[in-house]
Design a protein around this motif. Sequence first.
Motif, PDB file in Angstrom:
ATOM      1  N   LEU A 166      -2.211  -4.044  -5.064  1.00 43.28           N
ATOM      2  CA  LEU A 166      -2.587  -2.878  -5.864  1.00 43.28           C
ATOM      3  C   LEU A 166      -4.083  -2.865  -6.148  1.00 43.28           C
ATOM      4  CD1 LEU A 166       0.426  -2.787  -8.335  1.00 43.28           C
ATOM      5  CD2 LEU A 166       0.010  -1.259  -6.386  1.00 43.28           C
ATOM      6  N   ASP A 167      -4.663  -4.029  -6.340  1.00 44.47           N
ATOM      7  CA  ASP A 167      -6.111  -4.098  -6.541  1.00 44.47           C
ATOM      8  C   ASP A 167      -6.837  -3.591  -5.294  1.00 44.47           C
ATOM      9  OD1 ASP A 167      -8.415  -4.757  -8.056  1.00 44.47           O
ATOM     10  OD2 ASP A 167      -8.594  -6.684  -7.038  1.00 44.47           O
ATOM     11  N   TRP A 168      -6.315  -3.933  -4.135  1.00 42.78           N
ATOM     12  CA  TRP A 168      -6.871  -3.442  -2.870  1.00 42.78           C
ATOM     13  C   TRP A 168      -6.766  -1.913  -2.821  1.00 42.78           C
ATOM     14  CZ3 TRP A 168      -4.642  -5.564   2.440  1.00 42.78           C
ATOM     15  CH2 TRP A 168      -5.375  -5.008   3.498  1.00 42.78           C
ATOM     16  N   ALA A 169      -5.608  -1.389  -3.198  1.00 41.12           N
ATOM     17  CA  ALA A 169      -5.430   0.063  -3.203  1.00 41.12           C
ATOM     18  C   ALA A 169      -6.374   0.725  -4.196  1.00 41.12           C
ATOM     19  CB  ALA A 169      -3.984   0.400  -3.548  1.00 41.12           C
ATOM     20  N   ASN A 170      -6.589   0.073  -5.311  1.00 38.64           N
ATOM     21  CA  ASN A 170      -7.485   0.609  -6.324  1.00 38.64           C
ATOM     22  C   ASN A 170      -8.917   0.698  -5.803  1.00 38.64           C
ATOM     23  OD1 ASN A 170      -7.723   1.524  -9.109  1.00 38.64           O
ATOM     24  ND2 ASN A 170      -8.904  -0.329  -9.473  1.00 38.64           N
ATOM     25  N   GLU A 171      -9.289  -0.249  -4.941  1.00 35.38           N
ATOM     26  CA  GLU A 171     -10.628  -0.243  -4.357  1.00 35.38           C
ATOM     27  C   GLU A 171     -10.866   0.994  -3.492  1.00 35.38           C
ATOM     28  OE1 GLU A 171     -13.336  -2.614  -4.535  1.00 35.38           O
ATOM     29  OE2 GLU A 171     -12.180  -3.009  -6.350  1.00 35.38           O
ATOM     30  N   VAL A 172      -9.798   1.542  -2.928  1.00 34.67           N
ATOM     31  CA  VAL A 172      -9.943   2.738  -2.077  1.00 34.67           C
ATOM     32  C   VAL A 172      -9.369   3.972  -2.778  1.00 34.67           C
ATOM     33  CG1 VAL A 172     -10.106   1.516   0.106  1.00 34.67           C
ATOM     34  CG2 VAL A 172      -7.845   2.077  -0.784  1.00 34.67           C
ATOM     35  N   HIS A 173      -9.261   3.884  -4.107  1.00 40.07           N
ATOM     36  CA  HIS A 173      -8.960   5.043  -4.958  1.00 40.07           C
ATOM     37  C   HIS A 173      -7.597   5.671  -4.659  1.00 40.07           C
ATOM     38  CE1 HIS A 173     -13.168   4.545  -5.928  1.00 40.07           C
ATOM     39  NE2 HIS A 173     -13.493   4.757  -4.663  1.00 40.07           N
ATOM     40  N   LEU A 174      -6.580   4.820  -4.504  1.00 42.11           N
ATOM     41  CA  LEU A 174      -5.252   5.338  -4.212  1.00 42.11           C
ATOM     42  C   LEU A 174      -4.260   5.146  -5.352  1.00 42.11           C
ATOM     43  CD1 LEU A 174      -4.744   4.355  -0.454  1.00 42.11           C
ATOM     44  CD2 LEU A 174      -5.127   6.628  -1.412  1.00 42.11           C
ATOM     45  N   LEU A 175      -4.738   4.756  -6.526  1.00 41.50           N
ATOM     46  CA  LEU A 175      -3.829   4.558  -7.659  1.00 41.50           C
ATOM     47  C   LEU A 175      -4.015   5.623  -8.739  1.00 41.50           C
ATOM     48  CD1 LEU A 175      -3.759   0.677  -8.195  1.00 41.50           C
ATOM     49  CD2 LEU A 175      -2.226   2.112  -6.839  1.00 41.50           C
ATOM     50  N   ASP A 176      -4.714   6.701  -8.416  1.00 40.36           N
ATOM     51  CA  ASP A 176      -4.999   7.725  -9.421  1.00 40.36           C
ATOM     52  C   ASP A 176      -3.748   8.453  -9.899  1.00 40.36           C
ATOM     53  OD1 ASP A 176      -5.249   8.529  -6.626  1.00 40.36           O
ATOM     54  OD2 ASP A 176      -5.587  10.545  -7.377  1.00 40.36           O
ATOM     55  N   ARG A 177      -2.646   8.348  -9.153  1.00 49.04           N
ATOM     56  CA  ARG A 177      -1.390   8.994  -9.566  1.00 49.04           C
ATOM     57  C   ARG A 177      -0.351   7.971 -10.030  1.00 49.04           C
ATOM     58  NH1 ARG A 177      -0.687  12.700  -4.113  1.00 49.04           N
ATOM     59  NH2 ARG A 177      -2.844  13.468  -4.001  1.00 49.04           N
ATOM     60  N   SER A 178      -0.792   6.763 -10.303  1.00 51.51           N
ATOM     61  CA  SER A 178       0.153   5.671 -10.582  1.00 51.51           C
ATOM     62  C   SER A 178      -0.205   4.940 -11.870  1.00 51.51           C
ATOM     63  CB  SER A 178       0.159   4.692  -9.399  1.00 51.51           C
ATOM     64  OG  SER A 178       0.393   5.339  -8.176  1.00 51.51           O
TER      65      SER A 178
END
Length: 207
Positions: A166-178
């Motif tokens: 999830l930290d990796w996903a956060n680095e590419v801005h993919l957790l904005d809906r989570s």
Amino acid sequence: MKLYEFPPTRSIRVRWTLQELGVDFESVRVNLMAGEHRRPEFLKINPAGKVPVLVDGDLVLTESIAIVLYLAEKYPGKGLLPTDLEERAQVHQWLLFTTTELEQPLWRIARHTSLYPEEQRLPGDVALASQEFRDMAEVLERHMQQRQFVVGDRVTVADFVAAYTLDWANEVHLLDRSPNLVAYMNRMYSRPHAAPRITEAFASLKA
């Protein structure tokens, strides 16, 4: 026990597990940027030329999921793998879900934004992979409603793997809906023995 690692990579999962276990280990940094993973001496340890690698006596173990499961089973008293059969199966389920449904789209994004030579990158694949990640992240988002941990009522190795991913996903801005996943990730990284976050790991390379 030796851990061959490179800070920003999936080595973080293994380091995190070792730190939570309180196990002494020797860190051997393999500088991927300098090509040390392609040197003959490292390829003797892991012919795939990848990190992490754990060396424990005569055992040489690759693949971060295999390593964290091994460590959890080696130190059962620490409780990082449930003894209950159903809960253990759920840990395996979420480990596989994380690495197949969440991590693979992130790898595709990384390949087509920075790893592949520019002429081989496919911007369209980045968009597809991003949507695939969001779809599967929604599954975990719903699962984590009113949950502290991925499985059961205490931390397991599934949490270290999920939080890093999830930290990796956060680095590419993919957790904005989570929002549930963001809150969960932040809780995990606030643990006393948490591993460095990816941004911290990259910063350590410049130190």
